[in-house]
Write a protein that holds these residues in place. Structure first.
Motif, mmCIF file in Angstrom:
data_model
loop_
_atom_site.group_PDB
_atom_site.id
_atom_site.type_symbol
_atom_site.label_atom_id
_atom_site.label_comp_id
_atom_site.label_asym_id
_atom_site.label_seq_id
_atom_site.Cartn_x
_atom_site.Cartn_y
_atom_site.Cartn_z
ATOM 1 N N VAL A 155 0.844 -1.201 0.000
ATOM 2 C CA VAL A 155 0.000 0.000 0.000
ATOM 3 C C VAL A 155 0.875 1.245 0.000
ATOM 4 O O VAL A 155 0.627 2.196 -0.750
ATOM 5 C CB VAL A 155 -0.971 0.006 1.200
ATOM 6 C CG1 VAL A 155 -1.653 1.352 1.352
ATOM 7 C CG2 VAL A 155 -2.005 -1.106 1.056
ATOM 8 N N ARG A 156 1.897 1.235 0.812
ATOM 9 C CA ARG A 156 2.809 2.382 0.888
ATOM 10 C C ARG A 156 3.473 2.635 -0.459
ATOM 11 O O ARG A 156 3.558 3.772 -0.922
ATOM 12 C CB ARG A 156 3.870 2.114 1.956
ATOM 13 C CG ARG A 156 4.717 3.304 2.312
ATOM 14 C CD ARG A 156 5.786 2.949 3.321
ATOM 15 N NE ARG A 156 5.216 2.709 4.636
ATOM 16 C CZ ARG A 156 5.891 2.163 5.647
ATOM 17 N NH1 ARG A 156 7.148 1.789 5.496
ATOM 18 N NH2 ARG A 156 5.308 1.989 6.812
ATOM 19 N N GLY A 164 -7.102 10.528 13.259
ATOM 20 C CA GLY A 164 -8.214 10.281 12.354
ATOM 21 C C GLY A 164 -8.106 10.902 10.976
ATOM 22 O O GLY A 164 -9.010 10.755 10.162
ATOM 23 N N THR A 165 -7.014 11.606 10.691
ATOM 24 C CA THR A 165 -6.867 12.264 9.396
ATOM 25 C C THR A 165 -6.859 11.257 8.251
ATOM 26 O O THR A 165 -7.534 11.459 7.238
ATOM 27 C CB THR A 165 -5.574 13.103 9.362
ATOM 28 O OG1 THR A 165 -5.620 14.042 10.438
ATOM 29 C CG2 THR A 165 -5.418 13.835 8.044
ATOM 30 N N LEU A 166 -6.102 10.173 8.394
ATOM 31 C CA LEU A 166 -6.041 9.166 7.339
ATOM 32 C C LEU A 166 -7.395 8.496 7.137
ATOM 33 O O LEU A 166 -7.845 8.313 6.003
ATOM 34 C CB LEU A 166 -4.973 8.117 7.644
ATOM 35 C CG LEU A 166 -4.858 6.966 6.639
ATOM 36 C CD1 LEU A 166 -4.619 7.491 5.224
ATOM 37 C CD2 LEU A 166 -3.771 6.001 7.050
ATOM 38 N N LEU A 167 -8.056 8.169 8.230
ATOM 39 C CA LEU A 167 -9.384 7.554 8.109
ATOM 40 C C LEU A 167 -10.363 8.491 7.427
ATOM 41 O O LEU A 167 -11.171 8.063 6.595
ATOM 42 C CB LEU A 167 -9.909 7.137 9.484
ATOM 43 C CG LEU A 167 -9.168 5.994 10.158
ATOM 44 C CD1 LEU A 167 -9.742 5.724 11.542
ATOM 45 C CD2 LEU A 167 -9.198 4.742 9.303
ATOM 46 N N ALA A 168 -10.276 9.777 7.735
ATOM 47 C CA ALA A 168 -11.140 10.760 7.084
ATOM 48 C C ALA A 168 -10.838 10.859 5.597
ATOM 49 O O ALA A 168 -11.759 10.938 4.768
ATOM 50 C CB ALA A 168 -10.989 12.127 7.751
ATOM 51 N N ARG A 169 -9.556 10.821 5.236
ATOM 52 C CA ARG A 169 -9.174 10.848 3.812
ATOM 53 C C ARG A 169 -9.758 9.656 3.073
ATOM 54 O O ARG A 169 -10.300 9.792 1.973
ATOM 55 C CB ARG A 169 -7.642 10.809 3.653
ATOM 56 C CG ARG A 169 -6.967 12.140 3.733
ATOM 57 C CD ARG A 169 -5.465 12.036 3.498
ATOM 58 N NE ARG A 169 -5.133 11.488 2.187
ATOM 59 C CZ ARG A 169 -4.010 10.824 1.927
ATOM 60 N NH1 ARG A 169 -3.115 10.608 2.877
ATOM 61 N NH2 ARG A 169 -3.770 10.379 0.718
ATOM 62 N N LEU A 170 -9.637 8.482 3.664
ATOM 63 C CA LEU A 170 -10.162 7.278 3.029
ATOM 64 C C LEU A 170 -11.685 7.318 2.933
ATOM 65 O O LEU A 170 -12.256 6.902 1.927
ATOM 66 C CB LEU A 170 -9.703 6.029 3.792
ATOM 67 C CG LEU A 170 -8.213 5.729 3.728
ATOM 68 C CD1 LEU A 170 -7.849 4.608 4.690
ATOM 69 C CD2 LEU A 170 -7.774 5.395 2.313
ATOM 70 N N LEU A 207 -9.601 5.083 -1.465
ATOM 71 C CA LEU A 207 -9.973 3.878 -0.726
ATOM 72 C C LEU A 207 -9.884 2.645 -1.621
ATOM 73 O O LEU A 207 -9.318 1.626 -1.238
ATOM 74 C CB LEU A 207 -11.381 4.014 -0.149
ATOM 75 C CG LEU A 207 -11.940 2.781 0.551
ATOM 76 C CD1 LEU A 207 -11.086 2.386 1.749
ATOM 77 C CD2 LEU A 207 -13.384 3.016 0.958
ATOM 78 N N CYS A 208 -10.405 2.741 -2.835
ATOM 79 C CA CYS A 208 -10.350 1.606 -3.759
ATOM 80 C C CYS A 208 -8.926 1.294 -4.187
ATOM 81 O O CYS A 208 -8.573 0.121 -4.349
ATOM 82 C CB CYS A 208 -11.240 1.861 -4.975
ATOM 83 S SG CYS A 208 -12.988 1.694 -4.572
ATOM 84 N N ASP A 209 -8.110 2.313 -4.359
ATOM 85 C CA ASP A 209 -6.694 2.072 -4.682
ATOM 86 C C ASP A 209 -6.002 1.320 -3.551
ATOM 87 O O ASP A 209 -5.238 0.375 -3.784
ATOM 88 C CB ASP A 209 -5.967 3.387 -4.959
ATOM 89 C CG ASP A 209 -6.291 3.973 -6.315
ATOM 90 O OD1 ASP A 209 -6.876 3.265 -7.171
ATOM 91 O OD2 ASP A 209 -5.958 5.158 -6.528
ATOM 92 N N VAL A 210 -6.264 1.733 -2.318
ATOM 93 C CA VAL A 210 -5.679 1.060 -1.155
ATOM 94 C C VAL A 210 -6.177 -0.382 -1.083
ATOM 95 O O VAL A 210 -5.393 -1.323 -0.877
ATOM 96 C CB VAL A 210 -5.995 1.834 0.145
ATOM 97 C CG1 VAL A 210 -5.679 0.998 1.381
ATOM 98 C CG2 VAL A 210 -5.233 3.151 0.180
ATOM 99 N N ALA A 244 -14.267 -3.792 6.290
ATOM 100 C CA ALA A 244 -13.280 -4.880 6.368
ATOM 101 C C ALA A 244 -11.878 -4.325 6.594
ATOM 102 O O ALA A 244 -11.114 -4.847 7.414
ATOM 103 C CB ALA A 244 -13.340 -5.725 5.099
ATOM 104 N N LEU A 245 -11.541 -3.259 5.874
ATOM 105 C CA LEU A 245 -10.224 -2.646 6.025
ATOM 106 C C LEU A 245 -10.037 -2.090 7.432
ATOM 107 O O LEU A 245 -9.004 -2.299 8.076
ATOM 108 C CB LEU A 245 -10.017 -1.550 4.987
ATOM 109 C CG LEU A 245 -8.676 -0.824 5.018
ATOM 110 C CD1 LEU A 245 -7.524 -1.782 4.715
ATOM 111 C CD2 LEU A 245 -8.676 0.342 4.033
ATOM 112 N N LEU A 246 -11.037 -1.400 7.933
ATOM 113 C CA LEU A 246 -10.955 -0.827 9.277
ATOM 114 C C LEU A 246 -10.796 -1.916 10.330
ATOM 115 O O LEU A 246 -9.959 -1.801 11.238
ATOM 116 C CB LEU A 246 -12.191 0.028 9.572
ATOM 117 C CG LEU A 246 -12.241 0.693 10.930
ATOM 118 C CD1 LEU A 246 -11.053 1.621 11.135
ATOM 119 C CD2 LEU A 246 -13.539 1.463 11.101
ATOM 120 N N GLN A 247 -11.566 -2.981 10.215
ATOM 121 C CA GLN A 247 -11.455 -4.072 11.183
ATOM 122 C C GLN A 247 -10.071 -4.726 11.121
ATOM 123 O O GLN A 247 -9.502 -5.081 12.158
ATOM 124 C CB GLN A 247 -12.539 -5.112 10.931
ATOM 125 C CG GLN A 247 -13.919 -4.625 11.321
ATOM 126 C CD GLN A 247 -14.981 -5.676 11.064
ATOM 127 O OE1 GLN A 247 -14.720 -6.871 11.152
ATOM 128 N NE2 GLN A 247 -16.181 -5.244 10.735
#
Length: 105
Positions: A24-25, A40-46, A53-56, A90-93
């Motif tokens: 991913v990186r 929470g900045t990254l989560l907000a971006r996604l 999000l789909c790219d990740v 799923a990604l968050l979990q």
């Protein structure tokens, strides 16, 4: 490992490990390890950018996608609505489960 189903009916496995985080990186220029430190900045971006999000997600699922002959374009075409919501969940979990228990807050 968590799973989600895209709009084409394919089920994808989301499994985060060091290899997936490095992928991913490298492919998305997103460091999922920052989720612990960025308030929470990254989560907000996604959450705000379904393309990112789909790219990740594709980067996480890339080996599985390649084995099925699914390109990043085909993957993206099958993502929308409930499929994105399920994939994000799923990604968050998986992110929560990746970190040792002291950092899971």
């Amino acid at each position: 490992m968590r799973t989600f189903t895209d709009n084409a009916g394919r089920t994808w496995s989301v499994s985060l490990n060091v290899d997936a985080l490095k992928r991913v990186r490298s492919l998305c220029d997103v460091d999922l390890m920052n989720v612990v430190q960025d308030n929470g900045t990254l989560l907000a971006r996604l959450a705000d950018d379904p393309v990112l999000l789909c790219d990740v997600l594709y980067a996480v699922c890339r080996e599985e996608a390649q084995a099925q002959g699914v390109t990043d374009v085909e993957f993206g075409r099958a993502m929308g609505g409930d499929a994105i919501a399920g994939a994000a969940d799923a990604l968050l979990q998986e992110l929560v489960g990746f970190f040792p228990s002291p950092k899971r807050g």
